[in-house]
Enzyme design. Structure first.
Site, mmCIF file in Angstrom:
data_model
loop_
_atom_site.group_PDB
_atom_site.id
_atom_site.type_symbol
_atom_site.label_atom_id
_atom_site.label_comp_id
_atom_site.label_asym_id
_atom_site.label_seq_id
_atom_site.Cartn_x
_atom_site.Cartn_y
_atom_site.Cartn_z
ATOM 1 N N ARG A 8 -43.506 40.587 -88.300
ATOM 2 C CA ARG A 8 -43.914 39.585 -87.317
ATOM 3 C C ARG A 8 -45.313 39.871 -86.827
ATOM 4 N NH1 ARG A 8 -44.908 39.066 -82.384
ATOM 5 N NH2 ARG A 8 -44.196 41.133 -81.823
ATOM 6 N N VAL A 9 -46.118 38.825 -86.750
ATOM 7 C CA VAL A 9 -47.412 38.879 -86.076
ATOM 8 C C VAL A 9 -47.403 37.770 -85.030
ATOM 9 C CG1 VAL A 9 -48.743 39.943 -87.935
ATOM 10 C CG2 VAL A 9 -48.469 37.466 -87.890
ATOM 11 N N SER A 10 -48.269 37.872 -84.047
ATOM 12 C CA SER A 10 -48.212 36.959 -82.904
ATOM 13 C C SER A 10 -48.816 35.590 -83.147
ATOM 14 C CB SER A 10 -48.896 37.596 -81.691
ATOM 15 O OG SER A 10 -48.183 38.755 -81.328
ATOM 16 N N SER A 11 -49.695 35.459 -84.129
ATOM 17 C CA SER A 11 -50.332 34.160 -84.358
ATOM 18 C C SER A 11 -50.564 33.918 -85.841
ATOM 19 C CB SER A 11 -51.657 34.076 -83.603
ATOM 20 O OG SER A 11 -52.570 35.010 -84.122
ATOM 21 N N GLN A 14 -53.338 35.953 -87.753
ATOM 22 C CA GLN A 14 -53.233 37.399 -87.921
ATOM 23 C C GLN A 14 -52.679 37.737 -89.302
ATOM 24 O OE1 GLN A 14 -50.908 38.336 -84.343
ATOM 25 N NE2 GLN A 14 -52.615 39.627 -83.728
#
Length: 192
Positions: A8-11, A14
């Protein structure tokens, strides 16, 4: 038994490369590009739908899985009830043992406390800066209006009556950013 790697990355902009390099023996990879605060993550939901007994869910770090202790405990309980285990690479934690489960719970609580403390300190700092007249909100968005040319261009187009959507396209930012720019410029007296 399958190894299911959750990334998982926040945006959306990324990169996931660093996380992908950490686990090269995964049978299945699930990638979400959204905040860890949200529990409505499509790939995490798909992972739970695919989960089988004796599977191992792998994450690079604890914050890739969850940002709150409650959510972390809920997620680990779902994993456990499916007869699967969780492995966190950065911390070398494996929930197949009671010690691993205990350490995970403690670290989740510490991580949540740290995030809360950071939010409180940030709010205190902003309040002090506002009281001193040093804080007028966030900085301008992706394209800065700090240069005299960009500011003059924005003021000219705004006064010409371009819509918020047109301004957003012109400056390659979101409409939300345009609204923020307008608010800040009005407070500073640059536009009416």
């Amino acid at each position: 038994m399958a190894i299911r790697y959750y990334v998982r990355v926040s945006s959306m902009d990324q990169k996931v490369d660093r996380q992908l390099l950490a686990c090269d023996d995964a049978d299945f990879i699930y990638i979400d590009k959204m905040s860890g605060v949200s529990r409505d993550r499509p790939e995490l939901a798909r992972l739970f739908q695919d989960l089988q007994k004796d599977d191992i869910i792998v994450v690079k770090s604890i914050d890739r899985l969850s940002r709150s202790t409650k959510d972390l405990l809920d997620i680990t309980e779902n994993i456990k009830s499916a007869g699967a285990n969780l492995k966190i690479l950065d911390l070398n934690i494996d929930t197949s043992s009671p010690v691993g489960e205990c350490v995970l719970t403690i670290l989740g609580a510490i991580a949540q406390m740290e995030r809360t403390t950071i939010r409180e300190r940030t709010a205190e700092g902003i309040a002090i800066a506002k009281a001193q007249g040093k804080y007028l909100g966030r900085r301008f968005g992706a394209i800065s209006l700090r240069s005299p040319e960009a500011l003059a261009r924005f003021k000219r187009l705004y006064k010409a009556g371009l819509s918020k959507a047109e301004l957003a396209r012109e400056f390659h930012v979101t409409r939300r950013t345009i609204y923020k720019w307008i608010d800040v410029l009005q407070v500073r007296g640059f536009i009416k």
